[in-house]
Design a protein around this motif. Structure first.
Motif, PDB file in Angstrom:
ATOM      1  N   SER A   1       0.827  -1.195   0.000  1.00  0.00           N
ATOM      2  CA  SER A   1       0.000   0.000   0.000  1.00  0.00           C
ATOM      3  C   SER A   1       0.870   1.257   0.000  1.00  0.00           C
ATOM      4  O   SER A   1       1.977   1.269   0.556  1.00  0.00           O
ATOM      5  CB  SER A   1      -0.915   0.022   1.229  1.00  0.00           C
ATOM      6  OG  SER A   1      -0.171   0.275   2.401  1.00  0.00           O
ATOM      7  N   THR A   2       0.370   2.303  -0.630  1.00  0.00           N
ATOM      8  CA  THR A   2       1.083   3.583  -0.627  1.00  0.00           C
ATOM      9  C   THR A   2       1.208   4.113   0.794  1.00  0.00           C
ATOM     10  O   THR A   2       2.220   4.729   1.152  1.00  0.00           O
ATOM     11  CB  THR A   2       0.343   4.605  -1.513  1.00  0.00           C
ATOM     12  OG1 THR A   2       0.131   4.059  -2.805  1.00  0.00           O
ATOM     13  CG2 THR A   2       1.131   5.896  -1.638  1.00  0.00           C
ATOM     14  N   ARG A   3       0.201   3.854   1.607  1.00  0.00           N
ATOM     15  CA  ARG A   3       0.222   4.325   3.003  1.00  0.00           C
ATOM     16  C   ARG A   3       1.367   3.677   3.770  1.00  0.00           C
ATOM     17  O   ARG A   3       2.103   4.354   4.500  1.00  0.00           O
ATOM     18  CB  ARG A   3      -1.121   3.999   3.667  1.00  0.00           C
ATOM     19  CG  ARG A   3      -1.265   4.509   5.105  1.00  0.00           C
ATOM     20  CD  ARG A   3      -2.701   4.316   5.568  1.00  0.00           C
ATOM     21  NE  ARG A   3      -2.923   4.829   6.911  1.00  0.00           N
ATOM     22  CZ  ARG A   3      -2.795   4.096   8.029  1.00  0.00           C
ATOM     23  NH1 ARG A   3      -2.471   2.804   7.930  1.00  0.00           N
ATOM     24  NH2 ARG A   3      -3.014   4.638   9.209  1.00  0.00           N
ATOM     25  N   HIS A   4       1.541   2.370   3.594  1.00  0.00           N
ATOM     26  CA  HIS A   4       2.625   1.689   4.298  1.00  0.00           C
ATOM     27  C   HIS A   4       3.987   2.181   3.819  1.00  0.00           C
ATOM     28  O   HIS A   4       4.909   2.390   4.621  1.00  0.00           O
ATOM     29  CB  HIS A   4       2.516   0.175   4.101  1.00  0.00           C
ATOM     30  CG  HIS A   4       3.497  -0.624   4.891  1.00  0.00           C
ATOM     31  ND1 HIS A   4       3.899  -0.287   6.168  1.00  0.00           N
ATOM     32  CD2 HIS A   4       4.170  -1.770   4.593  1.00  0.00           C
ATOM     33  CE1 HIS A   4       4.768  -1.169   6.635  1.00  0.00           C
ATOM     34  NE2 HIS A   4       4.949  -2.079   5.679  1.00  0.00           N
ATOM     35  N   LEU A   5       4.116   2.397   2.500  1.00  0.00           N
ATOM     36  CA  LEU A   5       5.366   2.924   1.963  1.00  0.00           C
ATOM     37  C   LEU A   5       5.663   4.300   2.545  1.00  0.00           C
ATOM     38  O   LEU A   5       6.804   4.600   2.925  1.00  0.00           O
ATOM     39  CB  LEU A   5       5.288   3.007   0.436  1.00  0.00           C
ATOM     40  CG  LEU A   5       6.493   3.628  -0.278  1.00  0.00           C
ATOM     41  CD1 LEU A   5       7.755   2.840   0.009  1.00  0.00           C
ATOM     42  CD2 LEU A   5       6.236   3.720  -1.784  1.00  0.00           C
ATOM     43  N   SER A   6       4.642   5.132   2.654  1.00  0.00           N
ATOM     44  CA  SER A   6       4.818   6.461   3.236  1.00  0.00           C
ATOM     45  C   SER A   6       5.280   6.371   4.679  1.00  0.00           C
ATOM     46  O   SER A   6       6.160   7.120   5.110  1.00  0.00           O
ATOM     47  CB  SER A   6       3.507   7.248   3.141  1.00  0.00           C
ATOM     48  OG  SER A   6       3.634   8.511   3.755  1.00  0.00           O
ATOM     49  N   PHE A   7       4.716   5.425   5.421  1.00  0.00           N
ATOM     50  CA  PHE A   7       5.108   5.235   6.820  1.00  0.00           C
ATOM     51  C   PHE A   7       6.555   4.772   6.925  1.00  0.00           C
ATOM     52  O   PHE A   7       7.289   5.186   7.831  1.00  0.00           O
ATOM     53  CB  PHE A   7       4.172   4.231   7.492  1.00  0.00           C
ATOM     54  CG  PHE A   7       2.876   4.821   7.972  1.00  0.00           C
ATOM     55  CD1 PHE A   7       2.399   6.028   7.468  1.00  0.00           C
ATOM     56  CD2 PHE A   7       2.120   4.173   8.927  1.00  0.00           C
ATOM     57  CE1 PHE A   7       1.206   6.583   7.918  1.00  0.00           C
ATOM     58  CE2 PHE A   7       0.918   4.709   9.397  1.00  0.00           C
ATOM     59  CZ  PHE A   7       0.468   5.917   8.876  1.00  0.00           C
ATOM     60  N   LEU A   8       6.988   3.908   5.994  1.00  0.00           N
ATOM     61  CA  LEU A   8       8.380   3.436   6.014  1.00  0.00           C
ATOM     62  C   LEU A   8       9.337   4.583   5.723  1.00  0.00           C
ATOM     63  O   LEU A   8      10.391   4.717   6.366  1.00  0.00           O
ATOM     64  CB  LEU A   8       8.572   2.326   4.982  1.00  0.00           C
ATOM     65  CG  LEU A   8       7.913   0.984   5.272  1.00  0.00           C
ATOM     66  CD1 LEU A   8       8.093   0.031   4.088  1.00  0.00           C
ATOM     67  CD2 LEU A   8       8.490   0.350   6.536  1.00  0.00           C
ATOM     68  N   GLU A   9       8.997   5.430   4.764  1.00  0.00           N
ATOM     69  CA  GLU A   9       9.869   6.556   4.420  1.00  0.00           C
ATOM     70  C   GLU A   9       9.942   7.578   5.546  1.00  0.00           C
ATOM     71  O   GLU A   9      10.996   8.179   5.775  1.00  0.00           O
ATOM     72  CB  GLU A   9       9.388   7.227   3.134  1.00  0.00           C
ATOM     73  CG  GLU A   9       9.664   6.432   1.879  1.00  0.00           C
ATOM     74  CD  GLU A   9       9.451   7.247   0.613  1.00  0.00           C
ATOM     75  OE1 GLU A   9       9.077   8.434   0.720  1.00  0.00           O
ATOM     76  OE2 GLU A   9       9.663   6.704  -0.488  1.00  0.00           O
ATOM     77  N   SER A  10       8.845   7.776   6.237  1.00  0.00           N
ATOM     78  CA  SER A  10       8.813   8.793   7.289  1.00  0.00           C
ATOM     79  C   SER A  10       9.357   8.289   8.612  1.00  0.00           C
ATOM     80  O   SER A  10       9.593   9.081   9.530  1.00  0.00           O
ATOM     81  CB  SER A  10       7.377   9.288   7.493  1.00  0.00           C
ATOM     82  OG  SER A  10       6.562   8.239   8.013  1.00  0.00           O
ATOM     83  N   GLY A  11       9.561   6.974   8.728  1.00  0.00           N
ATOM     84  CA  GLY A  11      10.039   6.401   9.984  1.00  0.00           C
ATOM     85  C   GLY A  11       8.927   6.030  10.941  1.00  0.00           C
ATOM     86  O   GLY A  11       9.198   5.613  12.075  1.00  0.00           O
ATOM     87  N   ARG A  12       7.680   6.162  10.529  1.00  0.00           N
ATOM     88  CA  ARG A  12       6.553   5.807  11.405  1.00  0.00           C
ATOM     89  C   ARG A  12       6.332   4.304  11.455  1.00  0.00           C
ATOM     90  O   ARG A  12       5.589   3.813  12.312  1.00  0.00           O
ATOM     91  CB  ARG A  12       5.280   6.508  10.915  1.00  0.00           C
ATOM     92  CG  ARG A  12       5.337   8.025  11.033  1.00  0.00           C
ATOM     93  CD  ARG A  12       4.112   8.678  10.414  1.00  0.00           C
ATOM     94  NE  ARG A  12       2.878   8.334  11.128  1.00  0.00           N
ATOM     95  CZ  ARG A  12       1.661   8.690  10.726  1.00  0.00           C
ATOM     96  NH1 ARG A  12       1.523   9.391   9.603  1.00  0.00           N
ATOM     97  NH2 ARG A  12       0.603   8.345  11.422  1.00  0.00           N
ATOM     98  N   ALA A  13       6.966   3.568  10.551  1.00  0.00           N
ATOM     99  CA  ALA A  13       6.888   2.103  10.560  1.00  0.00           C
ATOM    100  C   ALA A  13       8.263   1.538  10.252  1.00  0.00           C
ATOM    101  O   ALA A  13       9.076   2.175   9.565  1.00  0.00           O
ATOM    102  CB  ALA A  13       5.868   1.616   9.537  1.00  0.00           C
ATOM    103  N   ASN A  14       8.543   0.350  10.776  1.00  0.00           N
ATOM    104  CA  ASN A  14       9.811  -0.329  10.522  1.00  0.00           C
ATOM    105  C   ASN A  14       9.564  -1.519   9.593  1.00  0.00           C
ATOM    106  O   ASN A  14       8.573  -2.232   9.744  1.00  0.00           O
ATOM    107  CB  ASN A  14      10.434  -0.826  11.832  1.00  0.00           C
ATOM    108  CG  ASN A  14      10.812   0.322  12.742  1.00  0.00           C
ATOM    109  OD1 ASN A  14      11.355   1.325  12.292  1.00  0.00           O
ATOM    110  ND2 ASN A  14      10.527   0.176  14.035  1.00  0.00           N
ATOM    111  N   PRO A  15      10.459  -1.730   8.643  1.00  0.00           N
ATOM    112  CA  PRO A  15      10.235  -2.812   7.687  1.00  0.00           C
ATOM    113  C   PRO A  15      10.678  -4.159   8.240  1.00  0.00           C
ATOM    114  O   PRO A  15      11.572  -4.244   9.090  1.00  0.00           O
ATOM    115  CB  PRO A  15      11.120  -2.414   6.507  1.00  0.00           C
ATOM    116  CG  PRO A  15      12.282  -1.726   7.169  1.00  0.00           C
ATOM    117  CD  PRO A  15      11.705  -0.971   8.341  1.00  0.00           C
ATOM    118  N   SER A  16      10.056  -5.221   7.753  1.00  0.00           N
ATOM    119  CA  SER A  16      10.560  -6.566   8.000  1.00  0.00           C
ATOM    120  C   SER A  16      11.705  -6.830   7.031  1.00  0.00           C
ATOM    121  O   SER A  16      11.897  -6.086   6.056  1.00  0.00           O
ATOM    122  CB  SER A  16       9.456  -7.600   7.779  1.00  0.00           C
ATOM    123  OG  SER A  16       9.054  -7.595   6.413  1.00  0.00           O
TER     124      SER A  16
END
Length: 253
Positions: A30-45
């Motif tokens: 999802s674009t939302r998840h990608l945005s969160f990864l770029e902003s640091g709001r989510a960490n990738p597996s």
């Protein structure tokens, strides 16, 4: 706060000229998840890092960097040249170059330094580079004021295109960029009239002149598709083939 991984991801997305939507579609996320990864709001597996690396076609060293930034161990090895695991690779390079004799063949690293050459290439290198320079781009630039390469302008334009393409694929490289800048700013390159360069040819050879001898050669460049080592996998093998019977006879002699 943007994480180190988020910065790497965003930088590479811009290098590849992807929008967030483009990359999310390519990576099937999802674009939302990608945005969160770029902003640091989510960490990738780890799986997500590899999926994004594949979507962005990252070079192996860059994939290792992205994994490290996300807190995971690198997946691609970086072994010394004398590592036993790389012996089959070196043997393959030697076999390709030896079998290509008497025609010239060289193995070059990422920055176009000659690391191995066969007898045909050693003869040419001795003639083209008496000072022992073993970088293909330096040899080209050093020959600009000589009569060595009859179609120097064509070869220089093609070499610039090749360097630009490689830099883009790698997402930047200081040494390659310095080589490209030196070639692009060379006085002879700056004076080239592009209207005189005929790129609409089936094959554009390099035409060499040694006294009364005129050699016409074209090249094929091979790389390893299954070598995972970060440096060995970047080795390029350039094999030169004759364009005419005069060149064939020269090397056969």
């Amino acid at each position: 706060m943007i994480s180190e991984f988020g910065s790497i991801l965003k930088d590479w997305r811009k290098v590849r000229r992807f929008s967030q939507l483009d990359l999310s579609l390519e990576a099937e996320m999802s674009t939302r998840h990608l945005s969160f990864l770029e902003s640091g709001r989510a960490n990738p597996s780890r799986e997500m890092v590899m999926r994004l690396s594949d979507a962005l076609q990252l070079p192996r060293p860059a994939t290792n960097q992205a994994l490290n930034a996300a807190g995971f161990a690198p997946v691609y090895p970086s072994l010394p040249d004398n590592a036993p695991e790389l012996a089959p690779v070196h043997q393959a390079i030697d076999t390709m170059l030896d079998h290509h004799d008497p025609y010239p063949g060289v193995a070059v690293d990422r920055h176009w330094n000659v690391v191995k050459s066969n007898q045909g290439a050693q003869m040419l290198l001795a003639l083209a580079s008496p000072d022992g320079t073993a970088n293909m781009m330096d040899i080209l630039m050093n020959s600009a004021g000589l009569d060595l390469i009859e179609n120097w302008d064509e070869v220089a334009v093609l070499s610039l295109t090749r360097l630009r393409t490689e830099i883009l694929e790698l997402g930047g490289d200081e040494k390659l960029s310095a080589l490209m800048q030196r070639l692009a700013s060379h006085e002879r390159v700056k004076s080239i009239d592009m209207s005189t360069i005929n790129l609409n040819q089936a094959v554009i050879p390099t035409i060499l002149k040694f006294g009364e001898t005129r050699l016409s050669l074209f090249s094929t460049i091979a790389q390893f598709g299954s070598v995972q080592d970060t440096r060995a996998g970047e080795t390029k093998i350039e094999m030169m083939f004759p364009m005419d019977q005069e060149t064939v006879q020269f090397f056969e002699r």
